[in-house]
Write a protein that holds these residues in place. Structure first.
Motif, PDB file in Angstrom:
ATOM      1  N   UNK A   1      -4.816 -12.578  -3.977  1.00  0.00           N
ATOM      2  CA  UNK A   1      -4.833 -11.537  -4.254  1.00  0.00           C
ATOM      3  C   UNK A   1      -3.512 -11.624  -2.964  1.00  0.00           C
ATOM      4  N   UNK A   2      -1.988 -10.912  -3.653  1.00  0.00           N
ATOM      5  CA  UNK A   2      -1.158 -10.542  -2.842  1.00  0.00           C
ATOM      6  C   UNK A   2      -0.427  -9.276  -2.711  1.00  0.00           C
ATOM      7  N   UNK A   3      -0.805  -8.562  -2.140  1.00  0.00           N
ATOM      8  CA  UNK A   3      -0.455  -7.146  -2.212  1.00  0.00           C
ATOM      9  C   UNK A   3       0.692  -6.325  -1.148  1.00  0.00           C
ATOM     10  N   UNK A   4       2.272  -6.016  -1.752  1.00  0.00           N
ATOM     11  CA  UNK A   4       3.159  -5.628  -0.039  1.00  0.00           C
ATOM     12  C   UNK A   4       3.273  -4.421  -0.807  1.00  0.00           C
ATOM     13  N   UNK A   5       2.875  -3.142   0.138  1.00  0.00           N
ATOM     14  CA  UNK A   5       3.319  -2.056  -0.105  1.00  0.00           C
ATOM     15  C   UNK A   5       4.697  -1.815   0.607  1.00  0.00           C
TER      16      UNK A   5
ATOM     17  N   UNK B   1       0.314  10.516  16.581  1.00  0.00           N
ATOM     18  CA  UNK B   1       1.858  11.419  15.460  1.00  0.00           C
ATOM     19  C   UNK B   1       0.373  11.622  14.415  1.00  0.00           C
ATOM     20  N   UNK B   2       0.668  12.324  13.266  1.00  0.00           N
ATOM     21  CA  UNK B   2       0.340  12.177  12.019  1.00  0.00           C
ATOM     22  C   UNK B   2       1.981  12.072  11.135  1.00  0.00           C
ATOM     23  N   UNK B   3       1.576  11.363   9.654  1.00  0.00           N
ATOM     24  CA  UNK B   3       2.659  11.447   9.083  1.00  0.00           C
ATOM     25  C   UNK B   3       2.407  11.456   7.650  1.00  0.00           C
ATOM     26  N   UNK B   4       3.027  11.478   6.703  1.00  0.00           N
ATOM     27  CA  UNK B   4       2.875  11.679   5.070  1.00  0.00           C
ATOM     28  C   UNK B   4       3.806  10.424   4.680  1.00  0.00           C
ATOM     29  N   UNK B   5       3.014   9.477   3.883  1.00  0.00           N
ATOM     30  CA  UNK B   5       3.548   8.327   3.734  1.00  0.00           C
ATOM     31  C   UNK B   5       3.817   8.184   1.555  1.00  0.00           C
ATOM     32  N   UNK B   6       4.717   7.275   0.967  1.00  0.00           N
ATOM     33  CA  UNK B   6       4.842   7.339  -0.663  1.00  0.00           C
ATOM     34  C   UNK B   6       5.401   6.096  -0.506  1.00  0.00           C
ATOM     35  N   UNK B   7       5.484   6.010  -1.406  1.00  0.00           N
ATOM     36  CA  UNK B   7       6.590   4.619  -2.064  1.00  0.00           C
ATOM     37  C   UNK B   7       5.319   3.797  -3.846  1.00  0.00           C
ATOM     38  N   UNK B   8       6.076   2.243  -3.280  1.00  0.00           N
ATOM     39  CA  UNK B   8       5.244   1.788  -4.540  1.00  0.00           C
ATOM     40  C   UNK B   8       5.134   0.921  -3.652  1.00  0.00           C
ATOM     41  N   UNK B   9       3.674   0.183  -3.606  1.00  0.00           N
ATOM     42  CA  UNK B   9       3.143  -1.113  -3.592  1.00  0.00           C
ATOM     43  C   UNK B   9       2.424  -1.971  -5.119  1.00  0.00           C
ATOM     44  N   UNK B  10       2.862  -3.505  -4.847  1.00  0.00           N
ATOM     45  CA  UNK B  10       2.961  -4.071  -5.660  1.00  0.00           C
ATOM     46  C   UNK B  10       1.649  -5.398  -5.377  1.00  0.00           C
ATOM     47  N   UNK B  11       1.193  -5.355  -6.742  1.00  0.00           N
ATOM     48  CA  UNK B  11       0.301  -6.567  -6.417  1.00  0.00           C
ATOM     49  C   UNK B  11      -0.148  -7.527  -7.188  1.00  0.00           C
TER      50      UNK B  11
ATOM     51  N   UNK C   1      -2.175 -15.174 -14.730  1.00  0.00           N
ATOM     52  CA  UNK C   1      -1.288 -14.080 -13.415  1.00  0.00           C
ATOM     53  C   UNK C   1      -0.686 -13.024 -14.012  1.00  0.00           C
ATOM     54  N   UNK C   2      -0.865 -12.023 -13.184  1.00  0.00           N
ATOM     55  CA  UNK C   2      -0.228 -10.698 -13.528  1.00  0.00           C
ATOM     56  C   UNK C   2       0.483  -9.835 -11.950  1.00  0.00           C
ATOM     57  N   UNK C   3       1.507  -9.342 -12.189  1.00  0.00           N
ATOM     58  CA  UNK C   3       2.050  -8.117 -11.600  1.00  0.00           C
ATOM     59  C   UNK C   3       2.476  -6.471 -11.595  1.00  0.00           C
ATOM     60  N   UNK C   4       1.372  -5.615 -11.012  1.00  0.00           N
ATOM     61  CA  UNK C   4       0.857  -4.543 -11.256  1.00  0.00           C
ATOM     62  C   UNK C   4       1.636  -3.833  -9.696  1.00  0.00           C
ATOM     63  N   UNK C   5       2.815  -2.958 -11.101  1.00  0.00           N
ATOM     64  CA  UNK C   5       2.829  -2.264  -9.622  1.00  0.00           C
ATOM     65  C   UNK C   5       2.221   0.074  -9.965  1.00  0.00           C
ATOM     66  N   UNK C   6       1.988  -0.067  -8.279  1.00  0.00           N
ATOM     67  CA  UNK C   6       1.857   1.263  -8.353  1.00  0.00           C
ATOM     68  C   UNK C   6       1.981   1.983  -7.471  1.00  0.00           C
TER      69      UNK C   6
ATOM     70  N   UNK D   1      -3.375   4.876  -5.144  1.00  0.00           N
ATOM     71  CA  UNK D   1      -2.888   4.390  -5.867  1.00  0.00           C
ATOM     72  C   UNK D   1      -2.941   4.292  -7.140  1.00  0.00           C
ATOM     73  N   UNK D   2      -2.303   5.495  -8.100  1.00  0.00           N
ATOM     74  CA  UNK D   2      -2.210   4.965  -9.192  1.00  0.00           C
ATOM     75  C   UNK D   2      -1.187   4.023 -10.341  1.00  0.00           C
ATOM     76  N   UNK D   3      -1.739   2.949 -10.759  1.00  0.00           N
ATOM     77  CA  UNK D   3      -1.056   1.733 -11.744  1.00  0.00           C
ATOM     78  C   UNK D   3       0.073   2.619 -12.513  1.00  0.00           C
ATOM     79  N   UNK D   4       1.541   2.054 -12.925  1.00  0.00           N
ATOM     80  CA  UNK D   4       1.960   2.899 -13.724  1.00  0.00           C
ATOM     81  C   UNK D   4       2.592   1.491 -14.568  1.00  0.00           C
ATOM     82  N   UNK D   5       2.464   2.027 -15.998  1.00  0.00           N
ATOM     83  CA  UNK D   5       3.333   0.642 -16.585  1.00  0.00           C
ATOM     84  C   UNK D   5       2.108   0.062 -17.548  1.00  0.00           C
ATOM     85  N   UNK D   6       1.771  -0.939 -18.280  1.00  0.00           N
ATOM     86  CA  UNK D   6       1.358  -1.268 -18.246  1.00  0.00           C
ATOM     87  C   UNK D   6       0.536  -0.846 -19.336  1.00  0.00           C
ATOM     88  N   UNK D   7      -0.307  -1.553 -20.831  1.00  0.00           N
ATOM     89  CA  UNK D   7      -1.591  -1.022 -21.359  1.00  0.00           C
ATOM     90  C   UNK D   7      -2.760  -0.357 -21.105  1.00  0.00           C
ATOM     91  N   UNK D   8      -2.966   0.536 -21.024  1.00  0.00           N
ATOM     92  CA  UNK D   8      -4.238   1.181 -20.875  1.00  0.00           C
ATOM     93  C   UNK D   8      -4.837   1.577 -21.885  1.00  0.00           C
TER      94      UNK D   8
END
Length: 228
Positions: A101-105, A120-130, A159-164, A188-195
């Motif tokens: 497993x390789x995870x890259x946010x 410090x407190x902060x909000x974070x958001x973006x994409x995570x690739x697994x 092999x698969x690459x999922x985006x969250x 993290x919510x998976x986007x794309x792909x068949x469910x």
């Protein structure tokens, strides 16, 4: 008397200017560091779940764009090994599987209290690739009355690459002028792909803890200098 009043006024103005400089937030420093990442509750397909990632070693970094905004990124790697041998009266299932497993946010961070000196407190958001690489073999053995056992082997090579879509909270604490401790809690919510099953729509939870070495001037340094 006028000279004395002028001197006092100049001293008060200088002290006020010095205090303002000491309290003004500095540009958010960039840092590099190490940490641990955990992810859970992620399904790759119907009735098939990827092994949770627990305490995966992580390299992390941050690039400060302003006192309140930074770009965050990290790379986590975890190798999971599964060995199963399950039997019943009519069949047996044997599985030997290795999952890399390789995870890259890639995240944008917005600090809610950039003027604070340490916490410090902060909000974070973006994409995570697994990226998931599964290899191994599994075999079903079927038992029938008065017949030899039937073996059905299957090689695993996937092999698969999922985006969250990732969102969450970050907390950090300035340990020293150069070292910062931080923790992320994300959904993290998976986007794309068949469910096909309802649980594939459920988000996964993420936790990252770590420490980073900051490059550039820290917020706590000017305050200490002003007190000398």
């Amino acid at each position: 008397m006028q000279k004395l009043i002028l001197a006092v006024a100049l001293a008060v103005m200088a002290h006020s200017a010095q205090a303002q400089v000491a309290e003004a937030p500095q540009a958010k420093s960039s840092y590099l560091g190490l940490g641990l990442t955990s992810l859970s509750g992620y399904y790759t397909g119907p009735n098939e779940s990827a092994d949770d990632i627990a305490f995966a070693p992580t390299a992390l970094g941050s690039l400060g764009l302003s006192p309140a905004v930074a770009v965050r990124g990290s790379v986590a790697y975890r190798r999971n090994r599964v060995d199963r041998d399950e039997s019943s009266a009519t069949q047996r299932f044997v599985q030997h599987q290795t999952t890399n497993n390789v995870v890259v946010p890639v995240l944008l961070q917005v600090t809610l209290n950039p003027a604070a000196s340490r916490f410090h407190a902060a909000l974070i958001g973006g994409l995570t690739f697994w990226h998931i690489n599964q290899q191994g073999q599994q075999t079903y053995y079927y038992y029938y009355p008065s017949q030899p056992a039937t073996a059905v082997p299957q090689n695993l090579d996937q092999q698969r690459l999922d985006t969250f879509l990732t969102g969450g909270l970050n907390a950090s604490y300035q340990l020293t002028p150069q070292w910062v401790a931080l923790a992320d809690l994300t959904i993290n919510g998976r986007i794309g792909g068949e469910k096909k099953m309802y649980y594939e729509y459920l988000p996964s939870a993420g936790l990252m803890i770590g420490a980073g070495y900051k490059f550039g001037q820290s917020q706590v340094a000017p305050r200490a200098a002003a007190n000398r």
